[in-house]
Design an enzyme around this catalytic site. Sequence first.
Site, PDB file in Angstrom:
ATOM      1  N   LYS A 101      -2.927   7.802   8.679  1.00 17.59           N
ATOM      2  CA  LYS A 101      -2.501   6.285   8.530  1.00 17.59           C
ATOM      3  C   LYS A 101      -1.189   6.348   9.478  1.00 17.59           C
ATOM      4  O   LYS A 101      -0.575   7.201   9.469  1.00 17.59           O
ATOM      5  CB  LYS A 101      -1.974   6.171   6.993  1.00 17.59           C
ATOM      6  CG  LYS A 101      -3.267   5.953   5.980  1.00 17.59           C
ATOM      7  CD  LYS A 101      -2.887   4.802   5.080  1.00 17.59           C
ATOM      8  CE  LYS A 101      -3.917   4.474   4.174  1.00 17.59           C
ATOM      9  NZ  LYS A 101      -3.290   3.563   3.132  1.00 17.59           N
ATOM     10  N   LYS A 136      -9.029   2.349  11.586  1.00 17.40           N
ATOM     11  CA  LYS A 136      -9.325   2.203  10.053  1.00 17.40           C
ATOM     12  C   LYS A 136      -8.962   0.692  10.128  1.00 17.40           C
ATOM     13  O   LYS A 136      -7.949   0.296   9.815  1.00 17.40           O
ATOM     14  CB  LYS A 136      -8.188   3.219   9.305  1.00 17.40           C
ATOM     15  CG  LYS A 136      -8.589   3.028   7.966  1.00 17.40           C
ATOM     16  CD  LYS A 136      -7.763   3.969   7.095  1.00 17.40           C
ATOM     17  CE  LYS A 136      -8.094   4.018   5.702  1.00 17.40           C
ATOM     18  NZ  LYS A 136      -7.970   2.571   4.996  1.00 17.40           N
ATOM     19  N   CYS A 176      33.860 -26.742  12.005  1.00 19.77           N
ATOM     20  CA  CYS A 176      33.440 -25.637  11.042  1.00 19.77           C
ATOM     21  C   CYS A 176      33.531 -24.350  11.979  1.00 19.77           C
ATOM     22  O   CYS A 176      32.780 -24.248  12.973  1.00 19.77           O
ATOM     23  CB  CYS A 176      31.963 -25.861  10.602  1.00 19.77           C
ATOM     24  SG  CYS A 176      31.256 -24.361   9.896  1.00 19.77           S
ATOM     25  N   CYS A 181      25.696 -28.002   6.935  1.00 27.11           N
ATOM     26  CA  CYS A 181      27.072 -28.309   6.787  1.00 27.11           C
ATOM     27  C   CYS A 181      27.655 -29.504   7.676  1.00 27.11           C
ATOM     28  O   CYS A 181      26.846 -29.834   8.782  1.00 27.11           O
ATOM     29  CB  CYS A 181      27.964 -27.174   7.260  1.00 27.11           C
ATOM     30  SG  CYS A 181      29.652 -27.527   7.683  1.00 27.11           S
ATOM     31  N   ASP A 190      -8.716  -2.704   8.006  1.00 22.37           N
ATOM     32  CA  ASP A 190      -7.989  -3.221   6.711  1.00 22.37           C
ATOM     33  C   ASP A 190      -8.611  -4.267   6.073  1.00 22.37           C
ATOM     34  O   ASP A 190      -8.236  -5.421   6.287  1.00 22.37           O
ATOM     35  CB  ASP A 190      -6.523  -3.221   6.985  1.00 22.37           C
ATOM     36  CG  ASP A 190      -5.732  -3.197   5.792  1.00 22.37           C
ATOM     37  OD1 ASP A 190      -6.267  -2.716   4.651  1.00 22.37           O
ATOM     38  OD2 ASP A 190      -4.502  -3.466   5.736  1.00 22.37           O
ATOM     39  N   ASP A 210       0.803  -1.220   0.059  1.00 23.40           N
ATOM     40  CA  ASP A 210      -0.068  -0.132  -0.042  1.00 23.40           C
ATOM     41  C   ASP A 210       0.677   1.258  -0.105  1.00 23.40           C
ATOM     42  O   ASP A 210       0.520   2.316  -0.559  1.00 23.40           O
ATOM     43  CB  ASP A 210      -0.658   0.213   1.203  1.00 23.40           C
ATOM     44  CG  ASP A 210      -1.881  -1.037   1.147  1.00 23.40           C
ATOM     45  OD1 ASP A 210      -2.072  -1.934   0.169  1.00 23.40           O
ATOM     46  OD2 ASP A 210      -2.914  -1.146   1.953  1.00 23.40           O
ATOM     47  N   ALA A 211       1.979   1.173   0.757  1.00 25.93           N
ATOM     48  CA  ALA A 211       2.872   2.402   0.916  1.00 25.93           C
ATOM     49  C   ALA A 211       3.496   2.810  -0.194  1.00 25.93           C
ATOM     50  O   ALA A 211       3.604   3.926  -0.737  1.00 25.93           O
ATOM     51  CB  ALA A 211       4.010   2.155   1.824  1.00 25.93           C
ATOM     52  N   ARG A 237     -17.684  -1.923  -2.805  1.00 26.12           N
ATOM     53  CA  ARG A 237     -17.676  -0.582  -3.277  1.00 26.12           C
ATOM     54  C   ARG A 237     -17.634  -0.596  -4.768  1.00 26.12           C
ATOM     55  O   ARG A 237     -18.204   0.465  -5.393  1.00 26.12           O
ATOM     56  CB  ARG A 237     -16.676  -0.003  -2.643  1.00 26.12           C
ATOM     57  CG  ARG A 237     -16.561   1.658  -2.843  1.00 26.12           C
ATOM     58  CD  ARG A 237     -15.538   2.217  -1.864  1.00 26.12           C
ATOM     59  NE  ARG A 237     -14.047   1.888  -2.359  1.00 26.12           N
ATOM     60  CZ  ARG A 237     -13.083   2.310  -2.235  1.00 26.12           C
ATOM     61  NH1 ARG A 237     -13.206   3.411  -1.371  1.00 26.12           N
ATOM     62  NH2 ARG A 237     -12.023   1.854  -2.470  1.00 26.12           N
ATOM     63  N   TYR A 277       2.108   2.244  -3.241  1.00 27.35           N
ATOM     64  CA  TYR A 277       0.759   2.653  -4.144  1.00 27.35           C
ATOM     65  C   TYR A 277       0.505   4.150  -3.687  1.00 27.35           C
ATOM     66  O   TYR A 277       0.605   5.064  -4.353  1.00 27.35           O
ATOM     67  CB  TYR A 277      -0.298   1.811  -3.872  1.00 27.35           C
ATOM     68  CG  TYR A 277      -1.595   2.301  -4.398  1.00 27.35           C
ATOM     69  CD1 TYR A 277      -2.035   1.755  -5.744  1.00 27.35           C
ATOM     70  CD2 TYR A 277      -2.339   3.156  -3.779  1.00 27.35           C
ATOM     71  CE1 TYR A 277      -2.923   2.384  -6.524  1.00 27.35           C
ATOM     72  CE2 TYR A 277      -3.789   3.425  -4.332  1.00 27.35           C
ATOM     73  CZ  TYR A 277      -4.036   2.970  -5.725  1.00 27.35           C
ATOM     74  OH  TYR A 277      -5.058   3.418  -5.928  1.00 27.35           O
ATOM     75  N   CYS A 331      30.254 -25.874   2.405  1.00 30.00           N
ATOM     76  CA  CYS A 331      29.993 -24.740   3.491  1.00 30.00           C
ATOM     77  C   CYS A 331      30.593 -23.619   3.229  1.00 30.00           C
ATOM     78  O   CYS A 331      31.838 -23.380   3.281  1.00 30.00           O
ATOM     79  CB  CYS A 331      30.198 -25.478   4.643  1.00 30.00           C
ATOM     80  SG  CYS A 331      30.222 -24.492   6.035  1.00 30.00           S
ATOM     81  N   TYR A 336     -19.532   0.993  10.035  1.00 28.68           N
ATOM     82  CA  TYR A 336     -18.686   2.378  10.349  1.00 28.68           C
ATOM     83  C   TYR A 336     -19.612   3.607   9.919  1.00 28.68           C
ATOM     84  O   TYR A 336     -19.103   4.905  10.075  1.00 28.68           O
ATOM     85  CB  TYR A 336     -17.426   2.535   9.915  1.00 28.68           C
ATOM     86  CG  TYR A 336     -16.951   2.174   8.610  1.00 28.68           C
ATOM     87  CD1 TYR A 336     -17.653   2.986   7.378  1.00 28.68           C
ATOM     88  CD2 TYR A 336     -16.080   1.198   8.271  1.00 28.68           C
ATOM     89  CE1 TYR A 336     -17.426   2.538   6.017  1.00 28.68           C
ATOM     90  CE2 TYR A 336     -15.973   0.683   6.669  1.00 28.68           C
ATOM     91  CZ  TYR A 336     -16.517   1.608   5.808  1.00 28.68           C
ATOM     92  OH  TYR A 336     -16.175   1.138   4.339  1.00 28.68           O
ATOM     93  N   LEU A 390     -11.317   7.637   1.026  1.00 28.59           N
ATOM     94  CA  LEU A 390     -10.797   8.590   1.884  1.00 28.59           C
ATOM     95  C   LEU A 390      -9.685   9.210   1.670  1.00 28.59           C
ATOM     96  O   LEU A 390      -8.459   8.687   1.143  1.00 28.59           O
ATOM     97  CB  LEU A 390     -10.800   7.658   3.464  1.00 28.59           C
ATOM     98  CG  LEU A 390     -11.941   7.582   4.209  1.00 28.59           C
ATOM     99  CD1 LEU A 390     -11.540   6.599   5.248  1.00 28.59           C
ATOM    100  CD2 LEU A 390     -12.665   8.902   4.852  1.00 28.59           C
ATOM    101  N   GLU A 397     -12.018   6.960  14.915  1.00 25.43           N
ATOM    102  CA  GLU A 397     -12.340   5.306  14.891  1.00 25.43           C
ATOM    103  C   GLU A 397     -11.161   4.517  14.316  1.00 25.43           C
ATOM    104  O   GLU A 397     -10.064   5.015  13.906  1.00 25.43           O
ATOM    105  CB  GLU A 397     -13.322   5.024  13.914  1.00 25.43           C
ATOM    106  CG  GLU A 397     -14.857   5.677  14.246  1.00 25.43           C
ATOM    107  CD  GLU A 397     -15.663   5.536  12.900  1.00 25.43           C
ATOM    108  OE1 GLU A 397     -15.631   5.055  11.934  1.00 25.43           O
ATOM    109  OE2 GLU A 397     -16.795   6.581  13.133  1.00 25.43           O
ATOM    110  N   CYS A 453      33.279 -23.509   6.227  1.00 28.42           N
ATOM    111  CA  CYS A 453      34.508 -24.054   6.700  1.00 28.42           C
ATOM    112  C   CYS A 453      34.797 -25.014   5.128  1.00 28.42           C
ATOM    113  O   CYS A 453      35.909 -25.734   4.893  1.00 28.42           O
ATOM    114  CB  CYS A 453      34.527 -25.075   7.491  1.00 28.42           C
ATOM    115  SG  CYS A 453      33.113 -26.666   7.178  1.00 28.42           S
TER     116      CYS A 453
END
Length: 587
Positions: A315, A116, A435, A429, A118, A32-33, A137, A35, A411, A226, A83, A114, A414
Amino acid sequence: MESAQKTIAYLKTLLRNYQYQYYVINEPDIPDAEYDRLMENLRQLETENPNLLTQDSPTQCIGGSCLSSVFKQVHHKIPMLSLDTVSDESSFLAFYQRLKKRLNISSNITLCCELKLDGLAVSLLYLNGRLVRASTRGDGLIGEDITANVRTISIIPKHLIGNNIPDYLEVRGEVFMSHAGFKKINQAAYRDGHKIFSNPRNAASGSLRHLDPCITAKRPLTFMCYGLGFSKGRAMPCSHIACLQYFKVWGLPVSNYMRLCYSSREVIRFYHDAEINRPFFGFDIDGIVIKVDNLELQRKIGSSSHAPRWAIAFKFLAQEVMTRVNNVEFRVGRTGVITPVAQLEPIRIAGVLVSRATLHNMHEIDRLGLKIGDNVVIRRAGDVIPQIISVVKSDIDAHPILKSITVPKQCPGCGSKIQFISSESTVRCTGGLSCPAQRKSAIRHFASRKALNINGIGKKIIDQLVDKEYINNPADLFMLTIDQLISLEGVGQKLAQNIIDALIISKKTTFARFIYALGISKIGLVAAENLASYFVTLNLLLSADLKTLSSAHGIGQAAANHLKEFFDNASNREIIRVLVVEVGIYW
Ligand code: IVH
């Protein structure tokens, strides 16, 4: 100007694609961030170049549309708006000042705060108290008819109870999934080889908009109201919070976590309180919603084409962000398990700089389809180590050369041969205590509080002791001299003496602690205690066969295999012998 035009066109295409992924097919592959950031860039460019703003821009519409061939369409009587959002205090205060200016008042305005939630917005229509229709919606004007699916959500009343219910009542709220529900369906999906949902919102959306309501019925969906959409036939109160209280009396679920705030300071306090309580709600919230409480004032303030001007979402800092995988390293753990660790382009998540994420095992890399150079979504929740949630497949700016990730043949600590344990999907390993990567962490574990509890010996000292080759295994600790200890950085006469004293004290321990201190794969404290009380003596434990080992309480086949492998290894047996016979550890 020309370049602004190009960037705007590019951002519009990108955002429309993401809106389709998010609202229509429930499979967003960017956080979301990210976007929000792209949307903000577009909004900014359109503000700077108003002649380039068009009505069909993603900044001007809500984003959803319908899978029209699948669900019947529902025309919303009152548009279901989105919103506007703010993500810092000064932007919220600017919103508050705008409200005052619009209402032309200098006194404080009563605001309802209130959570929010998700999930996804749903409108419920009750005629004469009976649920007759439920819709999504969609694009805000036309949504999808999901009545059959919503009827399977037990918390949503099919009939309202009580008096004075309007003949026509449309309520709005959010359908979402709790963390517990999300975990449950993903565990089942994993077990049955089905698709894993990347977060509770996607799970809720995918479940609610499933073509088969019988599937929806099996999904742990929940709902909270809501707001009021539209009503006719009975007067409703003129305050938002009073409407919600009516809903509650009529049997509709409404969150108790809301508060009327009489100043901007109170709102900010509510925001911080909600952020502190966020890990304890048991469901995802991504901020708070602040609404003018008086419905008459709401009408006066009005709405834009996509969002009300009387409400704002405040947010929280994002817990999911997008970054690039620059490399994948393989790290050797204390028990020899080799774990892939992604080296990330450093990025801040909720204020913390993150540059690494664990990938658990090769199976996880396959599941994600990850390659070096990919853009990925990472999440950091609470104190948990950041996780890679998904690869961003739609990434237009993808790295030109993506590199496959391959397990090293030797590995990295070693150079010993590597063993693949398919039942655990892990790589180990075979070098054991030879080792160095395992040596340091094995000695650290041996000295740790719940093991031999050797005070004063921490990571820094053990690293130096191994690097200087004063010690190679836990038993060597007891042969250390004061002079060797003093030669280490940060160790003086007093600390050196304290360490020698602590080593002497640690020799008196319990059988369980001793077993635990050996650091055998899958043998934690509880398993060690079970082994100690079952076998009683070290000789019986060392000579037990696989069947006897797995007959001890709480010891499964995998743990028994690890025990057998550990005790069959000659150098491990020699270290145990030295510890007991030469050092004189006793219990
Ligand atoms: S009020 C006209 N209240 O957030 C105002 N929305 O980003 C309509 N949401 O579509 C929304 N919790 O799905 C409101 N307490 C809350 C909410 C909430 C979650 C969702 C809702 C809306 C979206 C906008």
